[in-house]
Design an enzyme around this catalytic site. Structure first.
Site, mmCIF file in Angstrom:
data_model
loop_
_atom_site.group_PDB
_atom_site.id
_atom_site.type_symbol
_atom_site.label_atom_id
_atom_site.label_comp_id
_atom_site.label_asym_id
_atom_site.label_seq_id
_atom_site.Cartn_x
_atom_site.Cartn_y
_atom_site.Cartn_z
ATOM 1 N N THR A 27 0.846 -1.193 0.000
ATOM 2 C CA THR A 27 0.000 0.000 0.000
ATOM 3 C C THR A 27 0.881 1.243 0.000
ATOM 4 O OG1 THR A 27 -1.794 -1.144 1.133
ATOM 5 C CG2 THR A 27 -1.783 1.258 1.279
ATOM 6 N N ASN A 51 -5.494 -9.114 -8.120
ATOM 7 C CA ASN A 51 -5.697 -9.807 -6.843
ATOM 8 C C ASN A 51 -7.079 -10.428 -6.699
ATOM 9 O OD1 ASN A 51 -6.072 -6.841 -6.804
ATOM 10 N ND2 ASN A 51 -7.003 -7.240 -4.822
ATOM 11 N N GLN A 56 0.830 -9.782 -6.407
ATOM 12 C CA GLN A 56 0.264 -11.114 -6.623
ATOM 13 C C GLN A 56 1.044 -11.929 -7.655
ATOM 14 O OE1 GLN A 56 -2.126 -12.391 -4.781
ATOM 15 N NE2 GLN A 56 -2.978 -10.570 -3.811
ATOM 16 N N HIS A 64 3.781 -10.267 2.965
ATOM 17 C CA HIS A 64 2.790 -11.188 3.548
ATOM 18 C C HIS A 64 1.929 -11.928 2.519
ATOM 19 C CE1 HIS A 64 -1.177 -8.942 3.541
ATOM 20 N NE2 HIS A 64 -0.372 -7.953 3.228
ATOM 21 N N CYS A 123 -10.223 -6.327 0.594
ATOM 22 C CA CYS A 123 -10.206 -4.885 0.803
ATOM 23 C C CYS A 123 -11.574 -4.254 0.591
ATOM 24 C CB CYS A 123 -9.208 -4.237 -0.140
ATOM 25 S SG CYS A 123 -7.668 -5.147 -0.224
HETATM 26 C C1 LIG Z 1 -2.454 -7.027 -0.814
HETATM 27 C C2 LIG Z 1 -2.202 -6.155 -1.974
HETATM 28 C C3 LIG Z 1 -1.724 -4.844 -1.810
HETATM 29 C C4 LIG Z 1 -1.498 -4.244 -0.450
HETATM 30 O O1 LIG Z 1 -0.365 -4.796 0.159
HETATM 31 P P1 LIG Z 1 -0.085 -4.546 1.711
HETATM 32 O O2 LIG Z 1 1.334 -5.006 1.878
HETATM 33 O O3 LIG Z 1 -1.068 -5.383 2.454
HETATM 34 O O4 LIG Z 1 -0.234 -3.097 1.971
HETATM 35 C C5 LIG Z 1 -1.485 -4.087 -2.931
HETATM 36 N N1 LIG Z 1 -1.696 -4.577 -4.157
HETATM 37 C C6 LIG Z 1 -2.153 -5.821 -4.367
HETATM 38 C C7 LIG Z 1 -2.360 -6.318 -5.751
HETATM 39 C C8 LIG Z 1 -2.423 -6.652 -3.281
HETATM 40 O O5 LIG Z 1 -2.901 -7.873 -3.497
#
Ligand SMILES: *Cc1c(COP(=O)(O)O)cnc(C)c1O
Length: 393
Positions: free
Chosen positions: A78, A159, A187, A209, A335
């Site tokens: 993010t 995602n 992803q 993560h 989200c």
């Molecule tokens: C999960 C995700 C994010 C956000 O990542 P965080 O490390 O949780 O802030 C951004 N872009 C995509 C495509 C995601 O799947």
């Protein structure tokens, strides 16, 4: 009481993943004995911590085919997405070097909302449509470029529906037109080989993560030559990360990110093959046992751990509820959960309300077993049949 997790099958790996034992093992010494501050390396404590950070930088740059100095550690993707979009826009604004950004309708909220904020500040943003499989057309990207375009931001793999973008083609358009190219590759890491040179990527967001690393840590790759990306920091302070991201480095998590990226790359082939077999099995079973199932996303150009299916006539929230507590799956992306409106990604690929509101996202992982998937598939088939009968009677 909440039931034990042992009874549940986890199929929400696009939302997050567990920390791999090997990653945790690598991190542990940096929580306890190697606790130093890498910015304070006049002594052994700081030097040891710095060693861990630099090792992670090395591991990541090897996988991405970039240089160590081009990796900026952040609090997650993010922040990386925000730094890429706002950071490049801020610099361009300050130097009068452009006012226009190109992105896609199916981007992650981190990119979309950062762009909306920039629009409020006076920037122009073009949100490119995708086709019915979620694909961006590189020709559309080229056509959207103007003299004042400062950035193209298109995600590597979606995602929600898993569609993989034509990165190399978009990278070429960006290079030909001398516009910076950012991609959110969260992803894609571990499923799609990424080479920033070959693909013409100038900025790239990754997150730990989603690939069996810890939460709250990510990175932004920023190209330093041919061309050199200019961006302003979002967070000011002690000048860490060459001034682009101040704040004491999260050493244990950075060490974990490095290890997670290294493992994702090393084990890519076997992870891909494993989840591909499982998602293919699920899809075949849904198709042979149920009517009116629709695959969302591209039939081939998709990350192999993703299966996004609309079970027409069944409300996805009701289905997910019905599968509790045995199955951890998502109706739409994590989200947007809680919002009643249909996912912006499904809306972008078209179809109708029924398709959008009956979509379930299965996100498989390297540790899912065939037995788990057989069980999960049976559960879904039973629940869909039950809910459909209820609605008819
Ligand atoms: C999960 C995700 C994010 C956000 O990542 P965080 O490390 O949780 O802030 C951004 N872009 C995509 C495509 C995601 O799947």
């Amino acid at each position: 009481m909440t039931p034990a997790l042992d009874d549940a099958v986890y199929l929400d790996h696009h939302a997050t993943t567990p920390v791999d034992e090997r990653v945790a093992e690598e991190m542990t010494p940096y929580l306890t004995e190697n606790f130093g501050n890498p910015a304070s390396d006049d002594h052994l404590y700081g030097a040891k911590a710095k060693e861990g950070v630099e090792q992670a930088r090395e591991q990541i740059s090897e996988v991405l085919n970039c240089r160590k100095e081009e990796i900026i550690f952040t609090s997650g993707a993010t922040e990386s997405d925000n730094l890429a979009t706002k950071g490049v826009a801020d610099y361009a604004e300050r130097k009068d070097k452009g006012n226009h950004i190109i992105t896609g309708e199916t981007e992650h909220e981190a990119v979309l909302e950062a762009c909306e904020v920039l629009e409020e500040r006076g920037f122009d943003v073009t949100y490119l449509p995708v086709d019915e499989n979620g694909l961006i057309n590189p020709d559309d990207v080229e056509e959207a470029i103007r003299d004042d375009t400062l950035l193209i931001s298109i995600m590597a793999a979606n995602n929600e529906i898993g569609t993989i973008a034509p990165l190399k083609e978009i990278g070429k358009v960006a290079k030909d037109n001398e516009v910076f190219f950012h991609t959110d590759a969260v992803q894609a890491v571990g499923y799609v080989p990424i080479d920033v040179e070959e693909m013409g990527i100038d900025l790239m967001s990754i997150s730990a993560h989603k690939i069996y690393g810890p939460k709250g840590i990510g990175a932004l790759y920023v190209r330093r030559r041919n061309p050199k990306v200019k961006l302003d920091p979002l967070i000011h302070g002690g000048g860490h990360e060459r001034g682009w991201r101040s704040g004491t480095l999260n050493v244990p998590s950075i060490v974990g990110l490095g290890k997670a990226v290294q493992l994702a790359d090393k084990e890519m082939d076997e992870r891909r093959q494993h989840v591909d077999e499982l998602t293919s099995y699920m899809w075949d079973r849904f198709n042979s046992k149920l009517d009116d199932v629709v695959l969302n996303g591209h039939p081939e150009k998709r990350i192999p751990n993703n299966l996004n299916v609309s079970f027409l006539g069944v409300e996805n929230k009701a289905l997910v509820q019905n599968l509790q507590p045995e199955l951890a799956v998502s109706a739409g992306s994590a989200c947007t959960t809680g919002k009643v409106e249909a996912s912006h990604v499904l809306q972008a690929i078209g179809g109708d309300e029924e398709r959008w509101h009956s979509a379930v996202r299965f996100g498989l992982g390297k540790d899912n077993t065939k037995e788990e998937i057989e069980h999960a598939t049976d559960q879904v088939i039973q629940s869909v049949s039950r809910l459909r009968k209820l609605q008819i009677s």
